[in-house]
Structure formats: C-alpha cells, structure tokens
Scaffold this motif. Structure first.
Motif, mmCIF file in Angstrom:
data_model
loop_
_atom_site.group_PDB
_atom_site.id
_atom_site.type_symbol
_atom_site.label_atom_id
_atom_site.label_comp_id
_atom_site.label_asym_id
_atom_site.label_seq_id
_atom_site.Cartn_x
_atom_site.Cartn_y
_atom_site.Cartn_z
ATOM 1 N N ASN A 63 23.105 18.751 28.453
ATOM 2 C CA ASN A 63 23.726 20.067 28.253
ATOM 3 C C ASN A 63 24.520 20.529 29.467
ATOM 4 O O ASN A 63 24.576 21.716 29.779
ATOM 5 C CB ASN A 63 22.684 21.112 27.852
ATOM 6 N N GLY A 64 25.117 19.593 30.151
ATOM 7 C CA GLY A 64 25.962 19.907 31.295
ATOM 8 C C GLY A 64 25.238 19.926 32.621
ATOM 9 O O GLY A 64 25.870 19.974 33.677
ATOM 10 N N ALA A 65 23.922 19.864 32.599
ATOM 11 C CA ALA A 65 23.155 19.916 33.849
ATOM 12 C C ALA A 65 23.415 18.696 34.726
ATOM 13 O O ALA A 65 23.312 18.773 35.952
ATOM 14 C CB ALA A 65 21.660 20.038 33.550
ATOM 15 N N ALA A 66 23.758 17.570 34.114
ATOM 16 C CA ALA A 66 23.965 16.338 34.883
ATOM 17 C C ALA A 66 25.442 16.036 35.135
ATOM 18 O O ALA A 66 25.775 14.924 35.548
ATOM 19 C CB ALA A 66 23.310 15.161 34.156
ATOM 20 N N LEU A 67 26.318 16.994 34.921
ATOM 21 C CA LEU A 67 27.750 16.748 35.152
ATOM 22 C C LEU A 67 28.021 16.345 36.603
ATOM 23 O O LEU A 67 28.815 15.441 36.859
ATOM 24 C CB LEU A 67 28.580 17.975 34.776
ATOM 25 N N GLY A 68 27.374 16.992 37.535
ATOM 26 C CA GLY A 68 27.560 16.654 38.944
ATOM 27 C C GLY A 68 27.090 15.245 39.263
ATOM 28 O O GLY A 68 27.714 14.534 40.059
ATOM 29 N N ILE A 69 26.009 14.835 38.627
ATOM 30 C CA ILE A 69 25.502 13.473 38.836
ATOM 31 C C ILE A 69 26.494 12.457 38.293
ATOM 32 O O ILE A 69 26.787 11.450 38.958
ATOM 33 C CB ILE A 69 24.115 13.310 38.168
ATOM 34 N N TRP A 70 27.018 12.705 37.088
ATOM 35 C CA TRP A 70 28.012 11.789 36.521
ATOM 36 C C TRP A 70 29.269 11.746 37.377
ATOM 37 O O TRP A 70 29.854 10.697 37.596
ATOM 38 C CB TRP A 70 28.346 12.164 35.078
ATOM 39 N N SER A 71 29.688 12.894 37.875
ATOM 40 C CA SER A 71 30.862 12.944 38.745
ATOM 41 C C SER A 71 30.625 12.119 40.003
ATOM 42 O O SER A 71 31.482 11.326 40.412
ATOM 43 C CB SER A 71 31.185 14.392 39.104
ATOM 44 N N ALA A 72 29.464 12.284 40.615
ATOM 45 C CA ALA A 72 29.145 11.538 41.836
ATOM 46 C C ALA A 72 29.036 10.038 41.558
ATOM 47 O O ALA A 72 29.511 9.221 42.355
ATOM 48 C CB ALA A 72 27.841 12.060 42.438
ATOM 49 N N LEU A 73 28.444 9.681 40.428
ATOM 50 C CA LEU A 73 28.309 8.269 40.081
ATOM 51 C C LEU A 73 29.670 7.617 39.888
ATOM 52 O O LEU A 73 29.920 6.508 40.361
ATOM 53 C CB LEU A 73 27.447 8.117 38.827
ATOM 54 N N TRP A 74 30.588 8.325 39.224
ATOM 55 C CA TRP A 74 31.940 7.784 39.058
ATOM 56 C C TRP A 74 32.649 7.682 40.408
ATOM 57 O O TRP A 74 33.416 6.750 40.643
ATOM 58 C CB TRP A 74 32.753 8.620 38.075
ATOM 59 N N ALA A 75 32.402 8.635 41.301
ATOM 60 C CA ALA A 75 33.001 8.558 42.638
ATOM 61 C C ALA A 75 32.486 7.318 43.378
ATOM 62 O O ALA A 75 33.258 6.639 44.069
ATOM 63 C CB ALA A 75 32.692 9.823 43.438
ATOM 64 N N VAL A 76 31.207 7.004 43.223
ATOM 65 C CA VAL A 76 30.639 5.797 43.841
ATOM 66 C C VAL A 76 31.337 4.554 43.293
ATOM 67 O O VAL A 76 31.651 3.625 44.043
ATOM 68 C CB VAL A 76 29.111 5.729 43.615
ATOM 69 N N VAL A 77 31.597 4.531 41.984
ATOM 70 C CA VAL A 77 32.314 3.395 41.384
ATOM 71 C C VAL A 77 33.674 3.230 42.057
ATOM 72 O O VAL A 77 34.069 2.116 42.423
ATOM 73 C CB VAL A 77 32.489 3.571 39.862
ATOM 74 N N GLY A 78 34.397 4.333 42.215
ATOM 75 C CA GLY A 78 35.714 4.275 42.853
ATOM 76 C C GLY A 78 35.637 3.755 44.275
ATOM 77 O O GLY A 78 36.432 2.904 44.684
ATOM 78 N N VAL A 79 34.671 4.239 45.034
ATOM 79 C CA VAL A 79 34.503 3.787 46.420
ATOM 80 C C VAL A 79 34.165 2.301 46.452
ATOM 81 O O VAL A 79 34.710 1.544 47.269
ATOM 82 C CB VAL A 79 33.424 4.631 47.137
ATOM 83 N N LEU A 80 33.274 1.853 45.569
ATOM 84 C CA LEU A 80 32.911 0.435 45.543
ATOM 85 C C LEU A 80 34.105 -0.441 45.169
ATOM 86 O O LEU A 80 34.264 -1.540 45.715
ATOM 87 C CB LEU A 80 31.758 0.190 44.573
ATOM 88 N N CYS A 81 34.941 0.034 44.239
ATOM 89 C CA CYS A 81 36.134 -0.744 43.883
ATOM 90 C C CYS A 81 37.062 -0.890 45.088
ATOM 91 O O CYS A 81 37.583 -1.979 45.342
ATOM 92 C CB CYS A 81 36.879 -0.093 42.707
ATOM 93 N N VAL A 82 37.260 0.177 45.839
ATOM 94 C CA VAL A 82 38.107 0.109 47.039
ATOM 95 C C VAL A 82 37.462 -0.801 48.081
ATOM 96 O O VAL A 82 38.141 -1.623 48.698
ATOM 97 C CB VAL A 82 38.374 1.522 47.598
ATOM 98 N N MET A 83 36.163 -0.673 48.260
ATOM 99 C CA MET A 83 35.471 -1.535 49.226
ATOM 100 C C MET A 83 35.576 -3.003 48.824
ATOM 101 O O MET A 83 35.743 -3.875 49.680
ATOM 102 C CB MET A 83 34.003 -1.129 49.350
ATOM 103 N N ASP A 84 35.501 -3.269 47.517
ATOM 104 C CA ASP A 84 35.649 -4.651 47.046
ATOM 105 C C ASP A 84 37.041 -5.196 47.356
ATOM 106 O O ASP A 84 37.192 -6.370 47.688
ATOM 107 C CB ASP A 84 35.377 -4.744 45.541
ATOM 108 N N MET A 85 38.064 -4.347 47.243
ATOM 109 C CA MET A 85 39.421 -4.800 47.585
ATOM 110 C C MET A 85 39.502 -5.140 49.067
ATOM 111 O O MET A 85 40.052 -6.173 49.441
ATOM 112 C CB MET A 85 40.457 -3.724 47.255
ATOM 113 N N VAL A 86 38.951 -4.284 49.904
ATOM 114 C CA VAL A 86 39.007 -4.487 51.346
ATOM 115 C C VAL A 86 38.196 -5.725 51.753
ATOM 116 O O VAL A 86 38.632 -6.516 52.574
ATOM 117 C CB VAL A 86 38.505 -3.229 52.088
#
Length: 156
Positions: A63-86
C-alpha cells in the motif's frame, strides 16, 4: 620500411581482439540501458503518490509503504550496472535487474491467479511486460558470460 606479416597466428589474434571488443561493446550497451532503466524505476517509485498506484502495485509495495525500499533497490541496480561497466563485469547489476523484474512479473501473475480469480487480464499483460524483458536480459547475460568465459580460456 617494415614488412607486414600476415600469418595465421596473427589473423587469429586479430579475430580474438575483435571478438573481445564486440563482447565489451555489447556488454556496455546493455549495462548502460540497465543503469538508465534502473534510474528511471528508482525515480518513479520515489515520486509516485500512493493514491496513483494500481491495485497490483499497492499489493507489491504494501500500500505504498515500501515505495522507498523499491526506489532504493532500483538505485542499487543502477549503481551495480555502472560498477560492472567500470570493472568489466557483467553479472552483478544485470542479475539483480533480472531478479527484480522477474519478481514483479511473478507478483503480477500471483495477484491475477489468487487475487482477481483470473478476471483481470491487464495483470497478465503487466506480468508479461515484466517477465519478457527479464527473460531477454537473462538470455543476453548467459550468452555474454559464456563468451567471456570462452575468451578467458583462450587467453589462458
């Protein structure tokens, strides 16, 4: 003037370099797209109002309580993708991306099967919208990983 030596060994070496370069370019393109997609998802879940969530999104985000968690998890995915490129890796960011998208797709299917009693076909469409890209990226991940392993074995 120097003479160009075109031996079979040199020709094979050039093909191997070309293969390594192609694997690297392909990997970086997919990792770049994964990072951009993850950033978009992170921003989406950070900014969407709870009252704008669909019924299925409300279930998956508690019910929206975990929106911040999902946002943070997707941000981690983005960071890991950039780290994988580097770091010239492939598996970390894309593996998490596949896991999350597959999880959302399965979540939509479960909500369809048990929540609406097979009535709401838009949930199936949403599930396919999550599962198809997950399968595509997973297939790419397997192929690139196998190619990288083959190239490493040749270089060893």
């Amino acid at each position: 003037m120097g003479e160009i030596h075109n031996t079979p060994e040199r020709a094979q070496e050039m093909r191997d370099i070309s293969a390594r370069r192609r694997v690297s370019i392909g990997r970086n393109i997919v990792l770049s797209m994964g990072a951009m997609y993850a950033l978009r998802q992170s921003i989406y879940y950070a900014t969407i109002p709870e009252d704008a969530l669909s019924g299925a999104q409300s279930v998956i985000t508690a019910n929206g309580a975990a929106l911040g968690i999902w946002s943070a998890l997707w941000a981690v995915v983005g960071v890991l993708c950039v780290m994988d490129m580097v770091n010239r890796h492939t598996r970390n960011g894309l593996s998490l991306l596949v896991g999350i998208t597959a999880g959302w797709g399965i979540g939509y299917l479960l909500i369809w099967a048990f929540g609406t009693g097979f009535q709401d076909m838009t949930l199936v469409n949403a599930a396919i919208g999550w599962l198809a890209p997950a399968a595509f990226v997973f297939g790419f991940l397997l192929k690139v990983s196998a190619l990288q392993d083959l190239l490493r074995a040749k270089g060893a």
